[in-house]
Design a protein around this motif. Structure first.
Motif, PDB file in Angstrom:
ATOM      1  N   LEU A 121       0.830  -1.198   0.000  1.00 48.06           N
ATOM      2  CA  LEU A 121       0.000   0.000   0.000  1.00 48.06           C
ATOM      3  C   LEU A 121       0.869   1.255   0.000  1.00 48.06           C
ATOM      4  CD1 LEU A 121      -2.818   1.304   0.163  1.00 48.06           C
ATOM      5  CD2 LEU A 121      -2.618   1.152   2.655  1.00 48.06           C
ATOM      6  N   ALA A 122       1.912   1.259   0.806  1.00 45.59           N
ATOM      7  CA  ALA A 122       2.813   2.421   0.851  1.00 45.59           C
ATOM      8  C   ALA A 122       3.508   2.616  -0.493  1.00 45.59           C
ATOM      9  CB  ALA A 122       3.842   2.241   1.961  1.00 45.59           C
ATOM     10  N   TYR A 139       2.373   1.626  -3.436  1.00 45.52           N
ATOM     11  CA  TYR A 139       1.335   2.062  -4.377  1.00 45.52           C
ATOM     12  C   TYR A 139       1.082   3.569  -4.236  1.00 45.52           C
ATOM     13  CZ  TYR A 139      -3.288   2.753  -6.400  1.00 45.52           C
ATOM     14  OH  TYR A 139      -4.343   3.234  -7.120  1.00 45.52           O
ATOM     15  N   GLN A 140       0.943   4.024  -2.995  1.00 45.06           N
ATOM     16  CA  GLN A 140       0.696   5.434  -2.770  1.00 45.06           C
ATOM     17  C   GLN A 140       1.879   6.294  -3.198  1.00 45.06           C
ATOM     18  OE1 GLN A 140      -0.411   5.581   1.362  1.00 45.06           O
ATOM     19  NE2 GLN A 140      -2.575   5.170   0.915  1.00 45.06           N
ATOM     20  N   ALA A 141       3.099   5.805  -2.970  1.00 42.90           N
ATOM     21  CA  ALA A 141       4.282   6.557  -3.372  1.00 42.90           C
ATOM     22  C   ALA A 141       4.365   6.660  -4.893  1.00 42.90           C
ATOM     23  CB  ALA A 141       5.536   5.890  -2.820  1.00 42.90           C
ATOM     24  N   LYS A 180       1.881   6.385  -7.006  1.00 44.46           N
ATOM     25  CA  LYS A 180       0.741   7.188  -7.454  1.00 44.46           C
ATOM     26  C   LYS A 180       1.040   8.678  -7.272  1.00 44.46           C
ATOM     27  CE  LYS A 180      -3.642   7.678  -5.611  1.00 44.46           C
ATOM     28  NZ  LYS A 180      -4.858   7.164  -5.001  1.00 44.46           N
ATOM     29  N   LYS A 181       1.713   9.011  -6.169  1.00 47.93           N
ATOM     30  CA  LYS A 181       2.065  10.400  -5.885  1.00 47.93           C
ATOM     31  C   LYS A 181       3.117  10.902  -6.870  1.00 47.93           C
ATOM     32  CE  LYS A 181       3.360  13.230  -1.918  1.00 47.93           C
ATOM     33  NZ  LYS A 181       3.783  13.181  -0.515  1.00 47.93           N
ATOM     34  N   SER A 212       3.602   9.800  -9.955  1.00 45.40           N
ATOM     35  CA  SER A 212       3.081   9.861 -11.326  1.00 45.40           C
ATOM     36  C   SER A 212       2.175  11.053 -11.577  1.00 45.40           C
ATOM     37  CB  SER A 212       2.350   8.570 -11.665  1.00 45.40           C
ATOM     38  OG  SER A 212       1.204   8.433 -10.870  1.00 45.40           O
ATOM     39  N   LYS A 213       1.751  11.761 -10.550  1.00 46.83           N
ATOM     40  CA  LYS A 213       0.860  12.936 -10.741  1.00 46.83           C
ATOM     41  C   LYS A 213       1.612  14.116 -11.265  1.00 46.83           C
ATOM     42  CE  LYS A 213      -2.969  12.094  -7.734  1.00 46.83           C
ATOM     43  NZ  LYS A 213      -3.785  12.595  -6.661  1.00 46.83           N
TER      44      LYS A 213
END
Length: 63
Positions: A52-53, A55-57, A59-60, A62-63
Motif C-alpha cells: 500500500l505504501a 502504491y501510494q508513493a 501514485k504520488k 506519477s501525478k
C-alpha cells in the motif's frame, strides 16, 4: 572486500539454518497452529502495508 562480504553472507546463511532448527519447535503442540497463524498473518499484514505504501508513493510520483 568481496571475499569478506561473501564470508559474512555465507556464515549468516549457515547460522540461520541452525537457528531455525531449535529443539522445542513442535508442530504437534496444542498452540502450534495459533502461533503459525499469528506469524504468517503478521507477515501478510506487513507485506500488505508495504504494498500500500509503495502504491501510494508511485501514485504520488506519477501525478
Amino acid at each position: 572486500m568481496k571475499t569478506s562480504k561473501f564470508a559474512v553472507v555465507a556464515s549468516t546463511t549457515v547460522a540461520s539454518v541452525s537457528a531455525l532448527a531449535h529443539p522445542g519447535h513442535d508442530h504437534s503442540a496444542n498452540a502450534s497452529m495459533l502461533y503459525h497463524v499469528i506469524f504468517y498473518g503478521s507477515v501478510v499484514a506487513g507485506l500488505a502495508i508495504l504494498g500500500l505504501a509503495a502504491y501510494q508513493a508511485f501514485k504520488k510520483i506519477s501525478k
